[in-house]
Design a protein around this motif. Structure first.
Motif, PDB file in Angstrom:
ATOM      1  N   PHE A  31     -16.952  78.853   8.597  1.00 23.97           N
ATOM      2  CA  PHE A  31     -16.107  78.015   7.754  1.00 23.97           C
ATOM      3  C   PHE A  31     -15.347  77.028   8.630  1.00 23.97           C
ATOM      4  CE2 PHE A  31     -12.100  76.883   5.818  1.00 23.97           C
ATOM      5  CZ  PHE A  31     -12.467  76.541   4.529  1.00 23.97           C
ATOM      6  N   HIS A  65     -25.948  77.717   6.870  1.00 26.09           N
ATOM      7  CA  HIS A  65     -24.954  78.250   5.934  1.00 26.09           C
ATOM      8  C   HIS A  65     -25.669  78.975   4.815  1.00 26.09           C
ATOM      9  CE1 HIS A  65     -20.630  77.182   6.476  1.00 26.09           C
ATOM     10  NE2 HIS A  65     -21.137  76.461   7.445  1.00 26.09           N
ATOM     11  N   VAL A  67     -18.851  79.542   1.931  1.00 28.08           N
ATOM     12  CA  VAL A  67     -18.231  78.243   1.683  1.00 28.08           C
ATOM     13  C   VAL A  67     -17.883  77.569   3.005  1.00 28.08           C
ATOM     14  CG1 VAL A  67     -17.319  78.952  -0.551  1.00 28.08           C
ATOM     15  CG2 VAL A  67     -15.952  79.334   1.521  1.00 28.08           C
ATOM     16  N   LEU A  70     -26.632  77.349  -0.557  1.00 26.27           N
ATOM     17  CA  LEU A  70     -25.440  77.624  -1.357  1.00 26.27           C
ATOM     18  C   LEU A  70     -25.421  76.668  -2.543  1.00 26.27           C
ATOM     19  CD1 LEU A  70     -22.962  79.497  -1.350  1.00 26.27           C
ATOM     20  CD2 LEU A  70     -21.704  77.674  -0.195  1.00 26.27           C
ATOM     21  N   GLU A  76     -22.201  75.465  -4.603  1.00 25.28           N
ATOM     22  CA  GLU A  76     -21.191  74.578  -4.015  1.00 25.28           C
ATOM     23  C   GLU A  76     -21.609  73.113  -3.983  1.00 25.28           C
ATOM     24  OE1 GLU A  76     -18.049  75.471  -2.764  1.00 25.28           O
ATOM     25  OE2 GLU A  76     -18.484  77.339  -3.799  1.00 25.28           O
ATOM     26  N   THR A 133     -19.441  70.250  -5.448  1.00 28.84           N
ATOM     27  CA  THR A 133     -18.142  69.965  -4.814  1.00 28.84           C
ATOM     28  C   THR A 133     -18.306  69.154  -3.537  1.00 28.84           C
ATOM     29  OG1 THR A 133     -18.163  72.011  -3.508  1.00 28.84           O
ATOM     30  CG2 THR A 133     -17.253  72.131  -5.729  1.00 28.84           C
TER      31      THR A 133
END
Length: 443
Positions: free
Chosen positions: A192, A216, A220, A240, A243, A246
């Protein structure tokens, strides 16, 4: 009788002396020999003799994994209730502590799980000891449920050439003043990063970095901007999907990058993609319903100087979707080799468009010809070689191949032939895959 006994005893002693000649070698040499063994086995030599008691500390490569100190029944009890966790941790700490000294080392690898923040004091001590000993390669795979603060010395090492960090860690704010003047390879697994720390703090402190890998998986804090003037090889893999809405898009600024391996979901946009020196690219971009109309124009234009392009079925599918919704493919003026995987009608509609935009294409490798559904001939005027990976020689594949070449294929049971004299066909086996290679005598 007595003479024979003495003679035998002398022979035994002589043989024992010959067998123990290795103990008379300098300790530095013994340390080099033990470095060829796994760390746990090297440590076991301490019980051989008094001379060997501390030799294991001189090994050049250290590899610590807390699973090595567990027995199968202990792992089961830990999962059931954690009754032996403290004993396991104490045993592991003592094992690693036994190797703490000042002799030079080349590699240091640490894999461990911990539940208490207080345990980080031991971990940081081990890391600092390795750095003080001039370690060249360091791999840290730390599993925890809280924010981790690694020692500042890790980010100011003058000797580190290769650094691996993971997994699913939150490092907090990276302090300013990162200085890794010798670091050439950096591998990051699910770390992260606070906004901009990777691009603005960590990478600027690596002036000779050549290889960067960012992975990743279900974690997050995905970096959405990678910038480095020195890197030549870049691998980015994001898994991911939840996510992606965003993220403000994905950008790359790497003017000296030669090789790109990029796996991700198609994003809203790719605002900045500066890869002017790119030679080869491997794209594995998946479509997600969370972003129904991704804009991949920035990415596709940014890699248009590439010489070798590898597109997976997921990539050909999503790029074809974008073309359908208005994406104009750029001219791939330097593209020589194209590896194209297709598994549905949408994918195959893209291939003629790519060929049309690649005036210097010489080699085309196709996988999935059995699923080929494109109408019309592709007119491979400039292509010197056409490779069909996993070619089965089925009637359907021959029909599709005829459609691509615009000629009649003949199968005599042994070798394929074409009535177009410009093409010669050879069926080969490579890496356990059967493939058909067609080649032209001249462009």
């Amino acid at each position: 009788m007595t003479g024979n006994t003495c003679e035998k005893e002398g022979t035994i002693k002589e043989e024992a002396g010959l067998r123990d000649l290795i103990s008379w070698l300098p300790e530095e040499v013994l340390g080099s020999i033990l470095s060829l063994l796994p760390t746990k086995q090297a440590a076991s030599t301490s019980v051989l003799a008094k001379k060997w008691r501390h030799v294991f500390k001189l090994v050049h490569n250290l590899d610590f994994d807390d699973y090595d100190v567990r027995q199968p029944e202990e792992e089961e009890e830990e999962e059931e209730g954690g009754r032996k966790w403290d004993l396991i941790r104490e045993s592991f700490r003592k094992f690693v502590d036994a190797f703490q000294c000042a002799s030079p080392i080349k590699k240091f690898s640490l894999k461990c799980h911990f539940r208490e923040k207080s345990e980080m004091a031991h971990v940081n001590g081990w890391i600092c000891n390795a750095l003080a000993r001039g370690v060249l390669e360091m791999s840290l795979d730390l599993w925890t449920g809280f924010e981790v603060f690694l020692p500042c010395a890790l980010l100011t090492s003058k000797t580190l050439v290769k650094l691996t960090l993971g997994s699913q860690l939150c490092l907090g704010n990276i302090p300013p003043g990162v200085s890794l003047p010798a670091l050439k390879s950096l591998f990051i697994d699910s770390i992260f990063f606070t906004y901009g720390d990777l691009c603005n703090v960590l990478l600027p402190g690596c002036p000779v970095l050549e290889e960067l890998s960012v992975l990743h998986v279900d974690f997050v804090g995905v970096p959405f901007f990678i910038s480095s003037r020195s890197i030549k090889k870049l691998s980015v893999s994001y898994k991911l999907e939840s996510e992606i809405t965003t993220m403000p898009g994905m950008s790359f600024h790497a003017p000296n990058l030669v090789s790109l391996n990029y796996s991700d979901y198609a994003l809203e946009e790719y605002p900045q993609v500066d890869l002017e020196s790119l030679v080869q690219a491997w794209l594995n971009i998946h479509y997600s319903k969370l972003i129904k109309r991704p804009d991949m124009s920035g990415l596709i234009n940014g890699i248009s100087n590439v010489h070798t392009l590898h597109l997976t079925p997921a990539s050909t599918n999503v790029i074809s979707r974008c073309v359908k919704h208005g994406l104009s493919l750029p001219m791939f003026k330097n593209l020589i080799n194209l590896i194209f995987w297709g598994d549905n009608k949408r994918c195959w509609k893209l291939l003629p468009c790519l060929i049309k935009q690649s005036p210097n294409l010489c080699t085309l490798l196709i996988h999935g010809l059995d699923e080929y559904t494109c109408d019309g001939t592709m007119h491979l005027v400039k292509v010197k070689g056409l490779h069909l990976l996993a070619f089965g020689g089925t009637a359907r594949e021959l029909e599709h191949l005829m459609s691509i070449l615009g000629g009649v294929m003949v199968d005599d049971g042994h070798i394929l032939q074409t009535h177009d004299s410009r093409w010669s066909c050879i069926i080969q086996l490579q890496d356990r895959f059967r493939f058909l290679r067609l080649s032209k005598s001249s462009c």
